[in-house]
Write a protein that holds these residues in place. Structure first.
Motif, PDB file in Angstrom:
ATOM      1  N   LEU A 329      70.283  -9.106  58.911  1.00 10.99           N
ATOM      2  CA  LEU A 329      69.023  -8.886  58.196  1.00 10.99           C
ATOM      3  C   LEU A 329      68.247  -7.786  58.901  1.00 10.99           C
ATOM      4  CD1 LEU A 329      67.546 -12.491  57.696  1.00 10.99           C
ATOM      5  CD2 LEU A 329      68.839 -11.112  56.043  1.00 10.99           C
ATOM      6  N   LEU A 397      62.996  -8.929  48.918  1.00  8.59           N
ATOM      7  CA  LEU A 397      64.354  -8.982  49.452  1.00  8.59           C
ATOM      8  C   LEU A 397      65.194  -7.937  48.721  1.00  8.59           C
ATOM      9  CD1 LEU A 397      66.443 -11.972  50.392  1.00  8.59           C
ATOM     10  CD2 LEU A 397      67.352 -10.581  48.554  1.00  8.59           C
ATOM     11  N   LEU A 422      67.613 -17.479  51.293  1.00  6.90           N
ATOM     12  CA  LEU A 422      68.579 -16.867  52.210  1.00  6.90           C
ATOM     13  C   LEU A 422      69.744 -17.805  52.490  1.00  6.90           C
ATOM     14  CD1 LEU A 422      66.472 -15.012  54.914  1.00  6.90           C
ATOM     15  CD2 LEU A 422      68.125 -13.999  53.337  1.00  6.90           C
TER      16      LEU A 422
END
Ligand code: ATP
Ligand code: MG
Length: 428
Positions: A329, A397, A422
């Protein structure tokens, strides 16, 4: 002003090289513990006398390769050139000489040599020492351990095992005289180094790289013919054990080791893929060393391998462990309040996803430059906080990899749903 550079022969191991090192170290760690070996971590600096007494005064290492210096107390100290001496010292000092004691170590060693491919001044060894067992089943075990290591690393086809027995100290003394008597007759044909060794350390002449000297040695007495009965029987037994285990070897009657402490079994794993630096791993038995260093007489057998050479060999054999992307990430933010939100969210995510690689963008910059960094990090997703997200309590996102881009693209989520979302995405 010129910039400071590393010392010649002492190399940096850079982030794109460390995965292959970690691969080797990981395999070694698991393999050695599967054979019952425990890791020992030893000081890099020892008293100079330790190496003089164990390795031997007239060896290459002690004569010309050691980094020796006086400390502020005027004691003579030396950067360790190898691991066995320190390991034996530690085993004596810490009463580790129970039977059997299986140890392994790894770390940097230092020798003042001419740097070249596979030969550094700071290099790394991984080694094993097994104390307490004088019979050849222990020699077989440490050799089997190395044979299995090559298989696990994918280089078994690139190395061959060379084996010899150098017998007892007494047998070697008799052989030494016979060898010197023979070579004295041909002194002028010997290379310069070997002429010098004729008086200091004649057995090392067997090891000479000089073609003329090697040709002369074809007519020389052979060490194996001088073995005492016990050493000869042990050598036969070792060969039976290796045969039974299916480990192939070549007997090399001229294999002697550059360190004085060995007796009976000596071995080397060699490759033809690294030029002159072809020995990847070397070892043998040293039954007299512990006693000689002041410990209760205890037999030992072990080996050390050069990690740089092993890494070169893996590269030559095309073994390439996958280099993981830097991040999973990548967290991007715009403005100081958003950076606070991003930082706090990053910490929460690290709690929620242990092991996930979460990289925070630091140092600001435009959206374009931050997203470029996000993409280069190899991360699968970017998480973005700006003024809009902060006002709405959301986070954006963005899928960064082609596999996700079509299905996910870029979406805005309530901050409270980030972890759950996630979790579902990362499970895919
Ligand atoms: P060589 O004949 O190549 O100098 P050595 O007999 O001095 O080797 P050992 O003391 O037996 O080597 O060390 C065990 C292993 O450590 C070697 O087989 C090699 O793989 C590695 N090694 C030794 N010296 C170096 C060095 N200067 N740089 C890199 N690796 C080394
Ligand atoms: Mg050497």
């Amino acid at each position: 002003m010129s910039s400071i550079r590393a010392i010649r022969g002492m190399n940096d191991i850079l982030p794109d090289e460390t995965p292959i090192w970690q691969f080797v170290e990981g395999v070694v760690h698991q393999l050695f513990s599967s054979y019952g070996y425990g890791q020992i971590r030893l000081p890099i600096v020892e008293q100079t006398e330790l190496f003089q007494r164990s390795i031997g005064e007239v060896t290459d290492i002690v004569e010309k390769e050691m980094y020796t210096f006086r400390d502020r107390n005027d004691d003579s100290l030396t950067l360790r050139p190898e691991g066995t001496a320190g390991c034996v010292r530690a085993a004596i000092q810490n009463s580790l000489l129970v039977t059997p004691q299986r140890l392994w170590y790894c770390g940097p060693m230092f020798r003042y040599e001419r740097p070249q491919k596979g030969r550094q001044r700071q290099f790394h060894q991984i080694g094993v020492e097994a104390f307490g067992i004088a019979t050849p089943d222990m020699d077989a075990e440490v050799i089997l351990l190395t044979a299995r290591l090559w298989k696990l690393l994918g280089v078994a086809d690139s190395v061959t095992l060379q084996l010899n027995s150098i017998g007892s100290l007494e047998a070697r003394a008799v052989y030494r005289e016979a060898l010197v008597a023979y070579l004295e007759q041909h002194r002028d044909a010997l290379d310069e180094d070997s002429q010098r060794r004729l008086t200091s350390n004649p057995l090392r002449i067997l090891d000479s790289k000089d073609a003329g000297t090697q040709a002369l040695l074809d007519g020389a007495p052979v060490l194996l013919d001088y073995l005492d009965e016990a050493a000869a029987a042990d050598f036969t037994r070792l060969r039976e054990l290796l045969d039974a285990a299916g480990v192939a070897y070549e007997i090399n009657p001229r294999l002697v080791r550059g360190l004085d402490y060995y007796n009976n079994t000596v071995f080397e794993w060699v490759t033809d893929q690294l030029g002159a630096q072809g020995t990847v791993c070397a070892g043998g038995r040293y039954d007299g060393l512990v006693g000689q260093m002041g410990g209760k007489p205890t037999p030992g057998v072990g080996f050390a391998m050069g990690v740089e050479r092993l890494v070169l060999l893996l590269e030559a054999a095309g073994v390439r462990p996958e280099i993981p992307a830097e991040a999973d990430l990548y967290l991007v933010s715009f403005g100081e309040p958003a950076q606070c939100a991003s930082l706090a969210a990053g910490e929460n995510l690290r709690d929620a996803f242990p092991g996930l690689r979460i990289v925070q963008h630091n140092g600001g910059g435009s959206f374009k430059s931050q997203m470029k960094k996000a993409d280069r990090s190899g991360a699968r997703f970017a998480l973005i906080w700006g003024e809009d997200e902060l006002a709405a309590g959301t986070v954006t996102l963005k899928a960064l990899r082609d596999t996700d881009k079509e299905s996910l693209g870029q979406q805005s989520l309530p901050q409270a749903e980030l972890e759950q979302t996630l979790r579902a995405l990362l499970a895919q």
